[in-house]
Design a protein around this motif. Sequence first.
Motif, mmCIF file in Angstrom:
data_model
loop_
_atom_site.group_PDB
_atom_site.id
_atom_site.type_symbol
_atom_site.label_atom_id
_atom_site.label_comp_id
_atom_site.label_asym_id
_atom_site.label_seq_id
_atom_site.Cartn_x
_atom_site.Cartn_y
_atom_site.Cartn_z
ATOM 1 N N PHE A 65 0.874 -1.156 -0.106
ATOM 2 C CA PHE A 65 -0.031 0.136 0.061
ATOM 3 C C PHE A 65 0.905 1.002 0.055
ATOM 4 O O PHE A 65 0.460 2.046 -0.760
ATOM 5 N N ARG A 66 1.917 1.366 0.839
ATOM 6 C CA ARG A 66 2.809 2.451 1.002
ATOM 7 C C ARG A 66 3.371 2.713 -0.236
ATOM 8 O O ARG A 66 3.467 3.814 -0.761
ATOM 9 N N LYS A 67 4.018 1.633 -0.845
ATOM 10 C CA LYS A 67 4.605 1.779 -2.293
ATOM 11 C C LYS A 67 3.687 2.398 -3.328
ATOM 12 O O LYS A 67 4.234 3.240 -4.134
ATOM 13 N N THR A 68 2.531 1.741 -3.504
ATOM 14 C CA THR A 68 1.681 2.196 -4.271
ATOM 15 C C THR A 68 1.228 3.711 -4.136
ATOM 16 O O THR A 68 0.985 4.569 -5.131
ATOM 17 N N TRP A 69 0.938 4.105 -3.031
ATOM 18 C CA TRP A 69 0.556 5.214 -2.533
ATOM 19 C C TRP A 69 1.455 6.367 -3.013
ATOM 20 O O TRP A 69 1.118 7.464 -3.554
ATOM 21 N N SER A 70 2.858 6.018 -2.355
ATOM 22 C CA SER A 70 3.854 7.058 -2.900
ATOM 23 C C SER A 70 3.930 7.290 -4.200
ATOM 24 O O SER A 70 4.163 8.358 -4.763
ATOM 25 N N VAL A 130 1.770 6.618 -6.749
ATOM 26 C CA VAL A 130 0.352 7.179 -7.419
ATOM 27 C C VAL A 130 0.229 8.742 -6.965
ATOM 28 O O VAL A 130 -0.013 9.641 -7.902
ATOM 29 N N TYR A 131 0.446 9.023 -5.702
ATOM 30 C CA TYR A 131 0.489 10.555 -5.259
ATOM 31 C C TYR A 131 1.142 11.308 -6.026
ATOM 32 O O TYR A 131 0.790 12.703 -6.432
ATOM 33 N N GLY A 167 8.554 7.578 -5.795
ATOM 34 C CA GLY A 167 7.972 7.083 -4.422
ATOM 35 C C GLY A 167 8.841 6.270 -3.508
ATOM 36 O O GLY A 167 8.587 5.966 -2.442
ATOM 37 N N THR A 221 6.595 12.886 -1.696
ATOM 38 C CA THR A 221 6.217 11.708 -0.665
ATOM 39 C C THR A 221 7.367 10.440 -0.990
ATOM 40 O O THR A 221 7.946 10.447 -1.964
#
Length: 424
Positions: free
Chosen positions: A54-59, A61-62, A110, A86
């Motif tokens: 989740f952290r990898k994807t969020w960083s 994508v954001y 990310g 991020t």
Amino acid sequence: MRVLIVNTSERTGGAAIAASRLAKALINNGVQAKMLVVEKNTDHLYVATVGGWFRKTWSFVYERFVIWLNNLFSRKNLFAVSIANTGIDITKTPEFKEADVIHLHWINQGMLSLRGIRRILDSGKPVVWTMHDLWPATAICHYPERCERFKSHCRECGMLHKGGCLGDLAARVWKRKKAMLASRSISFVACSRWLCSEARQSALLKEQRIVSIPNPIDTRIFHPVDKVEARKQLQLPEDKQIILFVSQKVTDPRKGMDYLIESLNRLLADDPSFRERAVVAILGGQAEEIAERLPMEAYPLGYVSETKRIVAIYSAVDLFVTPSLSDNLPNTIMEAMACGVPCVGFKVGGIPEMIDHLKNGYVANYCDAADFANGIRWVLAGADWNELSAACLRKVHTCYSLTSVSLRYTELYSQALASKNYKI
């Protein structure tokens, strides 16, 4: 000495491959080296991961979302810039805490934020940062091309839409980078003399130390194998000259495929029989799409990750071409030369440092398809191919061997430790 090499990926991309090779070289020379990555591709025990899915994807994508928003919802240049807004805090990991030296490589998309890099610098540990492009020396772009604002102050980046939703994004990131580096020292390494020269002109890095050390290659792995057997294995024609083009994504405009197509058309216009004597092999993602555009027979090999097969591909061909419009020190040229294959490339970036003109290949005038065609013609018909091949092998063994490169880095680590009065 315990060294932590930090890179976004273990194996995906040129920087990842170079960082992985360096880690192995250091270990072979007695250095306790580890890698810390977001994306792990092997089961090597010296490679650790950080950040959950989740952290990898969020960083990832954001950061792209903010760039897309500021670019007025355009995807143009979406991956040509990075803002590092991020990322993951690696200072809390056991790998970081155990390390004596932190060695950053390509940490974008990310992996690390500017805040995260600042935390690393504030830890007091010596930091070495290998630049695989100019991003550490600019505000947000990886290759500024003709823009020289990084020499004074990045602002109003030409890669983004003017009047973006979030104001002047480049100017804001430049300010944050400048504050991050203020009163903090990093030992920067450029993989080519060209990149070193460019980085030294950056207003961001004017107080920083910058040296040039090339990427290494393992010549025990990358070496010539029997050409006939390689062609049989790959089902490539045994009675024709083979031109090889390689890219992780062959449709990337920066890789210059349009210039290669124009060069081949010029060769065919001058000598229609060239179509009967030569073919093109394409290694990389979306190879089939490019094969359809070539004016002669092509063999799309797709994306290949198995090293042994990659070595066979290089060994099977007669010429490696790289019409890249901007590049630092391409691993692909190094790999081709290690397999005894002459190369043709444009006079740009670090390419002229690798290809010695008319000695182990041909350096064409920048964006000159006619001269690029001359280079192809010269290697395949005008030069002594065996002499070129032997010169390629000498260049790689002299300049890019694992031992020579790892020793230079070990010396740099020792100097960084001494300057920090850091006790191991």
